[in-house]
Design a protein around this motif. Structure first.
Motif, PDB file in Angstrom:
ATOM      1  N   HIS A  17       0.962  -1.278   0.017  1.00  0.00           N
ATOM      2  CA  HIS A  17      -0.130   0.121   0.174  1.00  0.00           C
ATOM      3  C   HIS A  17       1.084   1.160  -0.078  1.00  0.00           C
ATOM      4  CE1 HIS A  17       0.782   0.145   4.219  1.00  0.00           C
ATOM      5  NE2 HIS A  17       0.324  -1.030   4.548  1.00  0.00           N
ATOM      6  N   SER A 203      -2.184   0.961   7.408  1.00  0.00           N
ATOM      7  CA  SER A 203      -1.810  -0.654   7.449  1.00  0.00           C
ATOM      8  C   SER A 203      -2.909  -1.546   7.238  1.00  0.00           C
ATOM      9  CB  SER A 203      -1.673  -0.938   9.214  1.00  0.00           C
ATOM     10  OG  SER A 203      -1.670  -2.130   9.497  1.00  0.00           O
ATOM     11  N   SER A 205      -3.690  -4.161   8.326  1.00  0.00           N
ATOM     12  CA  SER A 205      -4.536  -4.750   9.484  1.00  0.00           C
ATOM     13  C   SER A 205      -5.575  -3.903   9.863  1.00  0.00           C
ATOM     14  CB  SER A 205      -3.471  -4.894  10.668  1.00  0.00           C
ATOM     15  OG  SER A 205      -2.541  -5.709  10.401  1.00  0.00           O
TER      16      SER A 205
HETATM   17  P1  ATP Z   1       0.720  -5.249   9.186  1.00  0.00           P
HETATM   18  O1  ATP Z   1      -0.793  -4.670   9.410  1.00  0.00           O
HETATM   19  O2  ATP Z   1       0.489  -6.825   8.846  1.00  0.00           O
HETATM   20  O3  ATP Z   1       1.835  -4.702  10.149  1.00  0.00           O
HETATM   21  P2  ATP Z   1       1.521  -3.080   7.554  1.00  0.00           P
HETATM   22  O4  ATP Z   1       0.631  -2.486   6.480  1.00  0.00           O
HETATM   23  O5  ATP Z   1       1.623  -2.323   8.742  1.00  0.00           O
HETATM   24  O6  ATP Z   1       1.226  -4.740   7.935  1.00  0.00           O
HETATM   25  P3  ATP Z   1       4.374  -4.025   7.191  1.00  0.00           P
HETATM   26  O7  ATP Z   1       4.434  -5.219   6.223  1.00  0.00           O
HETATM   27  O8  ATP Z   1       4.282  -4.191   8.879  1.00  0.00           O
HETATM   28  O9  ATP Z   1       2.818  -3.283   6.579  1.00  0.00           O
HETATM   29  O10 ATP Z   1       5.185  -2.891   6.819  1.00  0.00           O
HETATM   30  C1  ATP Z   1       6.346  -3.061   5.668  1.00  0.00           C
HETATM   31  C2  ATP Z   1       7.138  -1.559   5.740  1.00  0.00           C
HETATM   32  O11 ATP Z   1       6.453  -0.725   5.296  1.00  0.00           O
HETATM   33  C3  ATP Z   1       7.865  -1.392   6.926  1.00  0.00           C
HETATM   34  O12 ATP Z   1       9.172  -1.067   6.454  1.00  0.00           O
HETATM   35  C4  ATP Z   1       7.004  -0.307   7.316  1.00  0.00           C
HETATM   36  O13 ATP Z   1       8.081   0.533   8.138  1.00  0.00           O
HETATM   37  C5  ATP Z   1       6.324   0.333   6.243  1.00  0.00           C
HETATM   38  N1  ATP Z   1       5.290   0.842   6.612  1.00  0.00           N
HETATM   39  C6  ATP Z   1       4.190   0.253   6.927  1.00  0.00           C
HETATM   40  N2  ATP Z   1       3.015   1.065   7.089  1.00  0.00           N
HETATM   41  C7  ATP Z   1       3.432   2.303   6.767  1.00  0.00           C
HETATM   42  C8  ATP Z   1       2.979   3.611   7.103  1.00  0.00           C
HETATM   43  N3  ATP Z   1       1.410   3.589   7.460  1.00  0.00           N
HETATM   44  N4  ATP Z   1       3.681   4.705   6.833  1.00  0.00           N
HETATM   45  C9  ATP Z   1       5.101   4.486   6.420  1.00  0.00           C
HETATM   46  N5  ATP Z   1       5.577   3.390   6.540  1.00  0.00           N
HETATM   47  C10 ATP Z   1       4.870   2.230   6.599  1.00  0.00           C
END
Ligand code: ATP
Ligand code: MG
Length: 347
Positions: A17, A203, A205
């Motif tokens: 995303h 996120s 989630s």
């Molecule tokens: P989950 O909900 O499963 O934790 P997520 O959407 O938070 O998934 P991750 O897989 O945890 O995504 O993150 C992958 C990478 O993207 C990491 O380096 C994280 O720091 C970055 N990232 C995730 N969400 C954000 C956000 N909202 N803003 C900036 N960086 C993000």
């Protein structure tokens, strides 16, 4: 001469995303284009720490994630893109390093404590593998002798552990020989925390994401629902793009996206919003167009790769090979330092 080597990966748990893009992928691509040596790992074994019971989508998720990375601009000629489980040396080094760290040390890692809290897990039932995932992460980094690990604040404790394990290994096994591991530096990326359409952190989630794969129609529909100033009820009411803590207004998400994806116009849009000249409906429509435009190069690259899925598999195969070459060389040094060469029994 490369500026250094970065190792960074993600768990294959779903489509990328905009948060992943601005927080990680853009930074990877910048490194790649600025003369760094990039290694990017699909952390499928790490996915098992919380998702071991359902692996039915794993191979599809790996493929989709790599396509998203390529669409974001990773160039397989310059960046090594590989799958963790295809390089068994990760498991071997993980096992060896696990002897050098205490259970209590792992239990103190704040990230694990937070995860236990966030996922409502019972500390007593946490698996052996989950407890040790930061040791696996240390193995991931040390295998490739990465000089820098780009991380957000929350991941710093893991790099600390990695440095400790490198030091400990060198101290225990390399006193009379060249050190095997180097201590990688944290590279604090000031990850812009992109918010989701509901105003909370974006996120997967939380179901508040805009995906890199969303169609223009989908983007328009999501932006239409995006959080704005709750006090701007009528089109002509003056709006507050920025946060106002006094009434819990967290800041207009539409403006946040303008600043990120439409920087040239962002300030004038905010001014017209504040004066009541600009209504949310046309503003959102305009933003959706701008974002669709900003994501167009990604869409084009994705389509190019998707037209030839075998080429994507070749990228992964080639990346696995290149990663394996580095990892096996490091493990030769590790085994030699530890006296673990099976072919020297009795010598
Ligand atoms: P989950 O909900 O499963 O934790 P997520 O959407 O938070 O998934 P991750 O897989 O945890 O995504 O993150 C992958 C990478 O993207 C990491 O380096 C994280 O720091 C970055 N990232 C995730 N969400 C954000 C956000 N909202 N803003 C900036 N960086 C993000
Ligand atoms: Mg996350």
């Amino acid at each position: 001469m490369k500026r250094g080597r970065i190792l960074s990966g993600m768990r294959p748990t779903g489509r990328m995303h905009l948060g992943n893009y601005v927080g990680a992928l853009e930074n990877w691509v910048r490194h790649q284009n600025d003369g760094w040596d990039n290694l990017h790992m699909v952390a499928d074994w790490h996915m098992l720490t919380t998702g071991y019971a359902d692996t039915s989508r794993l191979q599809a998720d790996i493929f989709d994630m790599v396509v998203d990375w390529l669409a974001a601009g990773l160039d397989p000629a310059r960046s090594v893109i590989f799958v963790q489980s295809a390089v068994k040396e990760h498991a071997e080094l993980h096992l060896l390093l696990s002897m050098l760290v205490s259970k209590a040390r792992l239990e103190r890692i704040p990230t694990l404590k937070e995860q236990i809290r966030d996922l409502n897990l019972d500390e007593q039932t946490i698996s052996y593998g989950h407890l040790g995932y930061s040791v696996l992460q240390a193995a991931d980094i040390l295998l490739y002798k990465a000089t820098h690990v780009p991380v957000g604040e929350d991941q710093v404790p893991h790099v600390e552990l990695t440095r400790e394990l490198a030091r400990r290994f060198n101290f225990v096994y390399c006193r009379r020989r060249p050190e095997v591991f180097l201590e990688p530096d944290v590279q604090l990326t000031d990850f812009p925390r992109l918010r989701g359409i509901d105003g909370g952190r974006m996120s997967k989630s939380f179901g508040n994401t805009i995906l890199l794969t969303d169609s223009p129609e989908k983007i328009t529909e999501k932006i239409r629902q995006a959080y704005t100033d709750p006090k701007k009820l009528r089109a002509t009411d003056p709006g507050r793009p920025e946060a106002d803590a006094s009434d819990g207004h967290g800041g207009c998400v539409v403006w946040e996206y303008h600043r990120k994806f439409n920087p040239a116009e962002a300030e004038s849009i905010a001014a017209r919003c504040r004066s009541g000249e600009l209504a949310c409906v046309p503003d959102k429509k305009h933003l959706a167009e701008v974002m669709t435009e900003a994501l167009a190069p990604l869409r084009e690259r994705r389509e190019k790769w998707l037209a030839n899925p075998d080429a994507v598999r070749d990228v992964i195969e080639d990346g696995n090979r290149r990663a394996r070459a580095i990892a096996t060389a490091t493990m030769d040094e590790v085994r030699s330092a530890m006296g673990l060469q099976a072919n020297r029994v009795g010598v």
